[in-house]
Design a protein around this motif. Structure first.
Motif, PDB file in Angstrom:
ATOM      1  N   LEU A  52     143.842 -12.971 -20.199  1.00 40.65           N
ATOM      2  CA  LEU A  52     143.301 -14.189 -20.792  1.00 40.65           C
ATOM      3  C   LEU A  52     144.252 -15.340 -20.522  1.00 40.65           C
ATOM      4  N   ALA A  53     143.682 -16.482 -20.257  1.00 38.83           N
ATOM      5  CA  ALA A  53     144.490 -17.667 -19.968  1.00 38.83           C
ATOM      6  C   ALA A  53     144.977 -18.339 -21.251  1.00 38.83           C
ATOM      7  N   GLY A  54     144.357 -18.031 -22.382  1.00 44.20           N
ATOM      8  CA  GLY A  54     144.764 -18.653 -23.636  1.00 44.20           C
ATOM      9  C   GLY A  54     144.145 -17.908 -24.821  1.00 44.20           C
ATOM     10  N   HIS A  55     144.389 -18.463 -25.991  1.00 45.18           N
ATOM     11  CA  HIS A  55     143.894 -17.828 -27.219  1.00 45.18           C
ATOM     12  C   HIS A  55     142.378 -17.987 -27.328  1.00 45.18           C
ATOM     13  N   VAL A  56     141.696 -16.881 -27.614  1.00 47.38           N
ATOM     14  CA  VAL A  56     140.238 -16.892 -27.745  1.00 47.38           C
ATOM     15  C   VAL A  56     139.827 -16.808 -29.219  1.00 47.38           C
TER      16      VAL A  56
END
Length: 486
Positions: free
Chosen positions: A19-23
């Motif tokens: 993941l590229a960031g917080h989901v």
């Protein structure tokens, strides 16, 4: 391509991607916790044991409350299961607790065969045979049957709710038994045959946790030997009791330690006594005091930790994933549903349903044809019976008619003969009357003639005597003149 094949290929082709960031889906456990707290929890306990072993007292001690209920007697005609549900609240967590008690369990040897009654005096000696159970199920007792039937009934109710088109499982009160506390009498010797038979029957249907009730009745050394003896007998007879799970690293160590302490030796009491600076639950005796929550005195704390505080959810999960699934699989197999076809290929529920439906329709048509043929055959048999009965009725009518005619003819002949006799009698009567009248007339003339002759004779006599005085007939003539004249 079948839906099952697509689902299988989708599962095999799953890849892991970063993941590229917080989901935000890391909050799912919190969401699950909040949802579970709002819905509440349910837990169902089955207490199996003889009357007087302190089952109700232990439940009051476990949940630190006083449940309503009356003590059971030893005079029950059979085993009865009493179920009581209570709503408990601790902090912000609600628990719907169901306690099922086996009233009358173990009070008699055989609950079904009651040929022996203590209310009658026995004149013949009773032979008692001591049997040792060796893995089989002799006819020692049928006390476990109501318990097994009750557990199966709860599974069946859940299965019926699960098979509905419109299911409401989130609002359904799950009554399946999650834990079975089996109370063992503190004899200090060995398990009874009834205990072995009952636990063997229950181990595939419920999580069985054996406990030694009223363990303060035997000494520590006897209790240690008793535990070893119980464990040995359970293993040798193939009784599978509940083992605390070891797959969770957080509780694996404590569960492993507690598995070695089974069966737990417990004491129950709601009586409190101030010892030191706090109130503790105790049992007081003339020789001293036994503290319920003192691990040096009994295993009550271990039981409470394992049953409620550590493994309650695992007990619920084991009930659903193991015992209920076993019952569900057996039940669906009895209904004809299978996961694979004869070639060991996946078999969908729709295909199973269609095959079962076609089989059922074929059997239905076959039964319908058999019933039609049976109906035709019965109609023919009935017609033959009716014709035979009609023929018999006609024959009977002809016989009765002929008999009636013969009787009528006989009566007419008798009437004719009677009429002839009456006529002959009348003729004889008339002739007799005529003769009688003639005879009476002849008798009258003869009487008159005799009277005349008698009268003439008297007159002649009187004349001869000279004393005839009849006027107008003869003159009075002296007798001498008459003689002279002659």
């Amino acid at each position: 391509m079948a839906a099952t094949d697509i689902a299988r290929q989708a599962g095999e082709g799953c890849r892991t991607v970063p993941l590229a960031g917080h989901v935000g889906f890391d909050s799912l456990p919190d969401q699950l916790v909040n949802q579970s707290i709002s819905q509440g929890f349910c837990f169902n306990i089955l207490c199996v044991g003889e009357t007087g072993l302190g089952k109700s007292t232990l439940m009051d001690t476990l949940f630190n409350t006083k449940f309503e209920g009356e003590p059971a007697t030893h005079t029950q005609p059979g085993v009865q299961l009493q179920s009581n549900t209570y709503d408990l609240q601790e902090s912000n967590v609600g628990l719907k607790l169901t306690i099922v008690s086996t009233v009358g369990f173990g009070d008699q040897i055989n609950k079904e065969d009651r040929t022996f009654s203590t209310s009658k005096r026995v004149s013949k000696p009773i032979k008692i045979q001591v049997l040792k159970w060796s893995g089989h199920f002799p006819a020692l007792s049928f006390s476990y049957r109501p318990i097994v039937e009750f557990i199966d009934a709860q599974f069946e109710a859940y299965l019926q709710e699960e098979l509905k088109i419109r299911r409401l499982l989130h609002n359904y009160h799950d009554s399946r038994i999650h834990a079975c506390l089996y109370f063992i009498a503190p004899t200090g010797h060995s398990l009874k045959s009834l205990d072995l038979v009952t636990m063997k029957k229950l181990d595939s249907k419920v999580n069985v946790i054996p406990i030694i009730a009223k363990s303060d009745a035997i000494s520590k050394s006897e209790l240690t030997k008793f535990k070893i003896k119980i464990t040995s007998e359970l293993v040798s007879n193939g009784v599978q009791i509940y083992q605390f799970p070891m797959d969770d690293e957080a509780v694996a160590e404590v569960n492993g330690t507690m598995n070695a302490h089974l069966p737990f030796a417990v004491i129950g009491s709601t009586e409190e006594l101030k010892i030191g600076n706090k109130m503790v639950k105790v049992r007081q005796y003339p020789w001293g005091t036994v503290q319920v929550e003192n691990e040096a005195h009994c295993d009550f704390v271990k039981l409470r930790e394992m049953l409620i505080r550590v493994n309650m959810e695992d007990l619920r999960e084991q009930t659903h994933s193991r015992h209920y699934e076993l019952y569900r699989r057996c039940k669906l197999e009895e209904m004809g549903f299978k996961d694979t076809d004869p070639d060991s290929k996946p078999f969908s529920l729709q295909e199973t349903y269609e095959a079962k439906r076609n089989e059922f329709l074929g059997e239905l048509q076959k039964k319908e044809e058999e019933m039609r043929q049976m109906f035709v055959q019965r109609v023919k048999e009935k017609e033959a019976e009716l014709k035979e009965a009609e023929k018999e009725l006609h024959e009977k009518f002809d016989r009765l008619k002929k008999l009636h005619q013969d009787e009528k003819k006989k009566l007419e002949d008798k009437k004719k003969s009677l009429d002839d006799e009456v006529n002959a009698f009348k003729q004889r009567k008339t002739a007799a009357e005529l003769l009688q009248s003639q005879g009476s007339q002849a008798g009258g003339s003869q009487t008159l003639k005799r009277d005349k002759e008698k009268k003439k004779t008297r007159e002649e006599k009187s004349i001869s005597d000279g004393t005839c005085t009849t006027p107008g007939k003869h003159p009075v003539v002296p007798c001498a003149l008459v003689v002279c004249a002659v």
